[in-house]
Design a protein around this motif. Structure first.
Motif, PDB file in Angstrom:
ATOM      1  N   ASP A  12     -19.727 -21.980 -18.826  1.00 57.30           N
ATOM      2  CA  ASP A  12     -18.951 -21.737 -17.712  1.00 57.30           C
ATOM      3  C   ASP A  12     -18.099 -22.477 -17.078  1.00 57.30           C
ATOM      4  OD1 ASP A  12     -21.195 -19.609 -17.619  1.00 57.30           O
ATOM      5  OD2 ASP A  12     -22.521 -20.570 -15.986  1.00 57.30           O
ATOM      6  N   ALA A  13     -18.043 -23.536 -17.361  1.00 59.05           N
ATOM      7  CA  ALA A  13     -16.926 -24.389 -16.908  1.00 59.05           C
ATOM      8  C   ALA A  13     -15.717 -24.305 -17.746  1.00 59.05           C
ATOM      9  CB  ALA A  13     -17.289 -26.168 -17.195  1.00 59.05           C
ATOM     10  N   VAL A  14     -15.759 -24.126 -18.900  1.00 61.33           N
ATOM     11  CA  VAL A  14     -14.870 -23.732 -19.863  1.00 61.33           C
ATOM     12  C   VAL A  14     -14.277 -22.383 -19.485  1.00 61.33           C
ATOM     13  CG1 VAL A  14     -14.271 -23.368 -22.426  1.00 61.33           C
ATOM     14  CG2 VAL A  14     -15.808 -25.256 -21.819  1.00 61.33           C
ATOM     15  N   ILE A  15     -14.908 -21.517 -19.436  1.00 60.37           N
ATOM     16  CA  ILE A  15     -14.397 -20.057 -19.104  1.00 60.37           C
ATOM     17  C   ILE A  15     -13.552 -20.339 -17.573  1.00 60.37           C
ATOM     18  CG2 ILE A  15     -15.203 -17.896 -18.218  1.00 60.37           C
ATOM     19  CD1 ILE A  15     -17.343 -17.962 -20.336  1.00 60.37           C
ATOM     20  N   LYS A  16     -14.242 -21.033 -16.795  1.00 56.82           N
ATOM     21  CA  LYS A  16     -13.436 -21.063 -15.514  1.00 56.82           C
ATOM     22  C   LYS A  16     -12.195 -21.903 -15.582  1.00 56.82           C
ATOM     23  CE  LYS A  16     -13.952 -22.853 -10.801  1.00 56.82           C
ATOM     24  NZ  LYS A  16     -14.775 -23.742  -9.984  1.00 56.82           N
ATOM     25  N   MET A  17     -12.058 -22.922 -16.545  1.00 57.34           N
ATOM     26  CA  MET A  17     -10.779 -23.660 -16.776  1.00 57.34           C
ATOM     27  C   MET A  17     -10.042 -22.540 -17.758  1.00 57.34           C
ATOM     28  SD  MET A  17     -10.388 -27.152 -18.850  1.00 57.34           S
ATOM     29  CE  MET A  17     -10.954 -26.435 -20.505  1.00 57.34           C
ATOM     30  N   ASP A  18     -10.313 -21.722 -18.505  1.00 51.08           N
ATOM     31  CA  ASP A  18      -9.614 -20.912 -19.185  1.00 51.08           C
ATOM     32  C   ASP A  18      -8.871 -19.579 -18.172  1.00 51.08           C
ATOM     33  OD1 ASP A  18      -9.938 -21.983 -21.600  1.00 51.08           O
ATOM     34  OD2 ASP A  18     -11.279 -20.619 -22.290  1.00 51.08           O
ATOM     35  N   LYS A  19      -9.866 -19.318 -17.200  1.00 50.43           N
ATOM     36  CA  LYS A  19      -9.140 -18.454 -16.184  1.00 50.43           C
ATOM     37  C   LYS A  19      -8.236 -19.252 -15.214  1.00 50.43           C
ATOM     38  CE  LYS A  19     -10.512 -15.825 -12.337  1.00 50.43           C
ATOM     39  NZ  LYS A  19      -9.046 -16.042 -11.626  1.00 50.43           N
ATOM     40  N   LEU A  20      -8.353 -20.404 -14.853  1.00 57.76           N
ATOM     41  CA  LEU A  20      -7.090 -20.944 -14.027  1.00 57.76           C
ATOM     42  C   LEU A  20      -6.093 -21.186 -14.930  1.00 57.76           C
ATOM     43  CD1 LEU A  20      -9.758 -23.643 -12.266  1.00 57.76           C
ATOM     44  CD2 LEU A  20      -8.242 -21.639 -11.209  1.00 57.76           C
ATOM     45  N   LYS A  21      -6.110 -21.440 -16.182  1.00 54.81           N
ATOM     46  CA  LYS A  21      -4.853 -21.488 -17.017  1.00 54.81           C
ATOM     47  C   LYS A  21      -4.281 -20.093 -17.141  1.00 54.81           C
ATOM     48  CE  LYS A  21      -6.491 -25.194 -19.957  1.00 54.81           C
ATOM     49  NZ  LYS A  21      -6.774 -25.504 -21.432  1.00 54.81           N
ATOM     50  N   LYS A  22      -5.057 -19.083 -17.042  1.00 49.11           N
ATOM     51  CA  LYS A  22      -4.117 -17.899 -16.986  1.00 49.11           C
ATOM     52  C   LYS A  22      -3.676 -17.611 -15.675  1.00 49.11           C
ATOM     53  CE  LYS A  22      -7.088 -15.599 -20.545  1.00 49.11           C
ATOM     54  NZ  LYS A  22      -8.025 -14.477 -20.764  1.00 49.11           N
ATOM     55  N   ASP A  23      -4.447 -17.929 -14.800  1.00 47.59           N
ATOM     56  CA  ASP A  23      -3.747 -17.841 -13.132  1.00 47.59           C
ATOM     57  C   ASP A  23      -2.587 -18.538 -13.021  1.00 47.59           C
ATOM     58  OD1 ASP A  23      -5.900 -16.283 -12.676  1.00 47.59           O
ATOM     59  OD2 ASP A  23      -7.040 -17.617 -11.345  1.00 47.59           O
ATOM     60  N   VAL A  24      -2.709 -19.899 -13.769  1.00 48.95           N
ATOM     61  CA  VAL A  24      -1.319 -20.664 -13.766  1.00 48.95           C
ATOM     62  C   VAL A  24      -0.095 -19.946 -14.064  1.00 48.95           C
ATOM     63  CG1 VAL A  24      -0.180 -22.734 -14.519  1.00 48.95           C
ATOM     64  CG2 VAL A  24      -2.418 -22.840 -13.467  1.00 48.95           C
ATOM     65  N   GLU A  25      -0.338 -19.162 -15.393  1.00 45.07           N
ATOM     66  CA  GLU A  25       0.567 -18.730 -16.214  1.00 45.07           C
ATOM     67  C   GLU A  25       1.088 -17.582 -15.221  1.00 45.07           C
ATOM     68  OE1 GLU A  25      -0.251 -17.127 -19.953  1.00 45.07           O
ATOM     69  OE2 GLU A  25      -1.410 -19.233 -20.497  1.00 45.07           O
ATOM     70  N   TYR A  26       0.260 -16.716 -14.625  1.00 47.01           N
ATOM     71  CA  TYR A  26       0.663 -15.602 -13.667  1.00 47.01           C
ATOM     72  C   TYR A  26       1.456 -16.053 -12.322  1.00 47.01           C
ATOM     73  CZ  TYR A  26       0.265 -11.903 -10.283  1.00 47.01           C
ATOM     74  OH  TYR A  26       0.513 -10.957  -9.262  1.00 47.01           O
ATOM     75  N   LYS A  60       0.325 -22.169  -5.240  1.00 46.75           N
ATOM     76  CA  LYS A  60      -0.816 -21.506  -6.019  1.00 46.75           C
ATOM     77  C   LYS A  60      -0.879 -22.337  -7.350  1.00 46.75           C
ATOM     78  CE  LYS A  60      -1.566 -17.625  -3.293  1.00 46.75           C
ATOM     79  NZ  LYS A  60      -1.992 -16.077  -3.348  1.00 46.75           N
ATOM     80  N   ALA A  61       0.307 -22.325  -8.200  1.00 43.89           N
ATOM     81  CA  ALA A  61       0.113 -22.785  -9.457  1.00 43.89           C
ATOM     82  C   ALA A  61      -0.382 -24.361  -9.718  1.00 43.89           C
ATOM     83  CB  ALA A  61       1.399 -22.803 -10.115  1.00 43.89           C
ATOM     84  N   LEU A  62       0.127 -25.243  -8.646  1.00 40.29           N
ATOM     85  CA  LEU A  62      -0.201 -26.535  -8.845  1.00 40.29           C
ATOM     86  C   LEU A  62      -1.624 -26.600  -8.047  1.00 40.29           C
ATOM     87  CD1 LEU A  62       3.036 -27.895  -6.966  1.00 40.29           C
ATOM     88  CD2 LEU A  62       2.315 -28.262  -9.127  1.00 40.29           C
TER      89      LEU A  62
END
Length: 135
Positions: A12-26, A60-62
């Motif tokens: 769950d932590a790795v999935i959350k981190m991946d989602k946050l990385k996608k959010d940063v890109e967006y 938001k990205a920061l």
């Protein structure tokens, strides 16, 4: 928190981190764009915003990047606690099933292929291992 949730916390932590990385890109993409005029709303004279329109996306990205760094710091500890819990089981096959499932994230059929057993046996051993951990 039951045993299964405890074992899933690393994934769950790795999935959350991946989602946050996608959010940063967006958010970074949005910070490069400029908003257009909105002609659908009624114009109201008021105070103008002194902040650039793209600054909210940068903030938001920061924020997301800070959360990612936090998760990255916690990830080895979470993984270690999950592995330590799995290591408390005496049976090697049961241990291996849990490692494949919760650390390597293999599907039931992939675990069955790696261990040369049927998927039904994998699920039975998984259930037995969870019971040994105090499900």
């Amino acid at each position: 928190m039951d045993v299964k949730e405890y074992l899933l916390q690393y994934r769950d932590a790795v999935i959350k981190m991946d989602k946050l990385k996608k959010d940063v890109e967006y958010y970074n993409q949005m910070s490069y764009s400029l908003p257009g005029m909105n002609f659908d709303q009624e114009r109201v004279d008021g105070t103008k915003k002194m902040e650039a329109p793209f600054s909210k996306w940068i903030h938001k990205a920061l924020d997301c990047e800070l959360k990612i760094k936090e998760i990255q710091k916690q990830l080895p500890t979470i993984k270690e606690t999950v592995i330590n819990l799995i290591e408390t089981i005496d049976d090697v096959e049961l241990k291996q099933v849990l490692m494949f499932r919760y650390i390597v994230w293999l599907s039931w059929s992939e675990i069955a292929q790696k261990m040369f057993i049927s998927p039904t046996t994998v699920r039975r051993w998984h259930h037995k291992a969870l019971n040994k951990l105090g499900r």
